[in-house]
Scaffold this active site. Structure first.
Site, short mmCIF file in Angstrom:
data_model
loop_
_atom_site.label_atom_id
_atom_site.label_comp_id
_atom_site.label_asym_id
_atom_site.label_seq_id
_atom_site.Cartn_x
_atom_site.Cartn_y
_atom_site.Cartn_z
N HIS A 130 40.36 37.09 33.45
CA HIS A 130 41.58 37.02 32.63
C HIS A 130 41.32 37.88 31.38
O HIS A 130 40.17 38.00 30.93
CB HIS A 130 41.79 35.56 32.25
N GLN A 142 40.63 27.59 34.78
CA GLN A 142 41.28 27.26 36.06
C GLN A 142 40.38 26.36 36.91
O GLN A 142 40.62 26.21 38.12
CB GLN A 142 41.60 28.55 36.84
N LYS A 147 46.33 23.20 30.65
CA LYS A 147 46.25 23.41 32.11
C LYS A 147 45.64 22.18 32.78
O LYS A 147 45.48 22.13 33.99
CB LYS A 147 45.40 24.65 32.41
N CYS A 184 48.00 38.40 33.40
CA CYS A 184 46.96 38.55 32.36
C CYS A 184 45.65 39.03 32.95
O CYS A 184 44.57 38.62 32.50
CB CYS A 184 46.73 37.24 31.60
N1 PLP Z 1 41.00 32.24 31.35
C1 PLP Z 1 41.65 31.98 32.48
C2 PLP Z 1 40.92 32.07 33.79
C3 PLP Z 1 43.00 31.62 32.44
O1 PLP Z 1 43.66 31.38 33.58
C4 PLP Z 1 43.65 31.54 31.18
C5 PLP Z 1 45.09 31.23 31.11
O2 PLP Z 1 45.86 31.51 31.99
C6 PLP Z 1 42.92 31.80 30.04
C7 PLP Z 1 41.60 32.16 30.16
C8 PLP Z 1 43.55 31.71 28.68
O3 PLP Z 1 43.90 30.40 28.40
P1 PLP Z 1 44.75 30.05 27.08
O4 PLP Z 1 45.94 30.95 27.10
O5 PLP Z 1 45.08 28.60 27.28
O6 PLP Z 1 43.86 30.28 25.92
#
Ligand code: PLP
Length: 407
Positions: free
Chosen positions: A122, A202, A225, A363
């Site tokens: 991500h 995740q 999540k 993302c």
């Molecule tokens: N890392 C992973 C694998 C994610 O799926 C996400 C969010 O979709 C994030 C990081 C970022 O999370 P947050 O937006 O809650 O900080």
């Protein structure tokens, strides 16, 4: 016994209709829904006990503080950390990674050092490291993945040299659903003296986690999540390592004494918790974890595993179906394309049928580049999804392909 109908009753939003159709919520990878228990606990704290934490002598402040520290203990047990000093509350995964990139980077990264991430990360587990590399003159290296969504671990020996100071890896990919072999990566990274940050954003809602058994140096996740509130997340770090890292943000809470000549810092975990935290959110996160624990992650994982396989079987029946990510070990995320239909068109048409999926780059632009696509459609499962909902997705996708003349 895992009783999905009973669980669904705890999530009032699942009874909603959109455009007159029953809501089918398959965007859990972006954010999950919250059960009644979490929202009611937060309401109780807002209505009855709201007061700033770690500061007051009065009843409400003490009550809120105790609830926050109880939530910290709940998180500690949930991820198997050795001490509450290792559990730092942040705004979420993104902030947790930025904290490490800044603070670990200040203490341990210099010119010519290397940081390794995977191609399927991500953006939150790419960009903070790029920024750190720019600041320090360090180098970012990438572990690629195969077309089936599995990491090219055969390249690890070549990539993991003594120059590597940190490896950042998602436990579960938010696009491919791949459950990465993090134990093996951690062991091999440690063999060259590198630390490992596991992005559990995740993972925590799908798999039981034990950070001591994993032996990761950092583990990060978001509350929203995990059936908890937005605006709160966790950074776990090994105590000895956190002790060696400087604070990230300065302000209240993170200090012991402040003089214009010299300021001294608070002990862990408060050294990394500058300013007023989202203290009601923290209480909500504790409640979300209690909720998940009451069902049991082992039970959730077994149910979701079965549902994932059912979903992939049904979706395979749809003409033009192309899956992105078919790793042997896969969890709860199904990204796909239908022929050459644009991902937004599929998403909008499904929306009209009451089915919420995510579309676009998810993302993770490098993952899109890997497959040469501008975006994907993603259905991501939660513990409350059902086979009926998967059937609705299947029927919706059949309608989309019919409209576009794909057979
Ligand atoms: N890392 C992973 C694998 C994610 O799926 C996400 C969010 O979709 C994030 C990081 C970022 O999370 P947050 O937006 O809650 O900080």
């Amino acid at each position: 016994m895992f009783d999905v109908e009973k669980i669904r009753k705890d999530f009032p939003i699942l009874e909603e209709t959109v455009y007159g159709k029953p809501l089918v919520y398959l965007d859990n990878g972006a954010t999950s829904q919250r059960p009644r228990q979490v929202v009611e606990k937060m309401n109780e704290y807002y209505f009855r006990y709201n007061a700033n934490v770690h500061r007051g002598v009065h009843y409400l402040s003490n009550r809120c503080t105790d609830a926050n520290e109880e939530a910290r203990e709940t998180v500690r047990q949930f991820i198997g950390a050795a001490s509450e000093r290792e559990v730092i509350f942040t705004r979420g995964t993104t902030e947790s990674i930025n904290l490490v990139a800044y603070s670990f980077g200040e203490a341990f990264i210099g010119a010519g050092d290397e940081i390794v991430v995977t191609e399927m990360e991500h953006h939150a587990n790419i960009v903070p490291w790029q920024m750190l590399c720019k600041r320090k003159g360090a180098v970012l290296k990438v572990i690629p993945f195969h077309d089936n969504g599995e990491l090219a671990t055969e390249q690890l020996d070549e990539l993991l040299t003594e120059r590597v100071k940190l490896v950042g890896v998602a436990y579960v990919s938010n696009v491919l659903g791949t459950v990465n072999p993090v134990r093996d990566i951690i062991r091999r990274a440690h063999a060259v003296g590198a630390k490992v940050l596991v992005d559990g954003a995740q993972a925590v809602q799908h798999l039981p986690i034990d950070v001591q058994e994993l032996d990761c140096d950092f583990f990060v996740f978001s509350g929203h999540k995990l059936y908890g509130p937005t605006g709160v997340g966790v950074l776990y770090g090994k105590e000895a390592l956190l002790e060696q890292m400087p604070p990230w943000q300065g302000g209240g809470e993170m200090i012991k004494t402040v003089r214009f000549e010299k300021t001294t810092y608070n002990e862990l975990p408060f050294k990394f918790e500058a300013g007023t935290p989202d203290f009601i959110g923290v209480v909500g996160l504790g409640e979300a974890i209690r909720y998940v624990d009451s069902i049991g992650l082992e039970n959730i994982a077994a149910y979701e595993h079965d549902l994932l396989h059912y979903a992939m079987e049904r979706m395979r029946e749809v003409p033009g179906m192309r899956f992105f990510g078919e790793a042997g070990d896969k969890s709860s995320v199904i990204s796909f394309a239908l022929g050459d239909i644009h991902h937004s068109d599929t998403g909008v048409l499904l929306d009209k049928l009451g089915i919420a999926v995510r579309t676009g780059q998810l993302c993770a632009e490098p993952t899109m580049q890997h497959y040469g696509v501008t975006g994907m459609v993603r259905a991501s499962l939660g513990m409350y999804n059902t086979r009926n909902e998967i059937d609705a997705l299947h029927d919706g996708l059949m309608k989309v392909t019919e409209m576009f003349g794909i057979r």
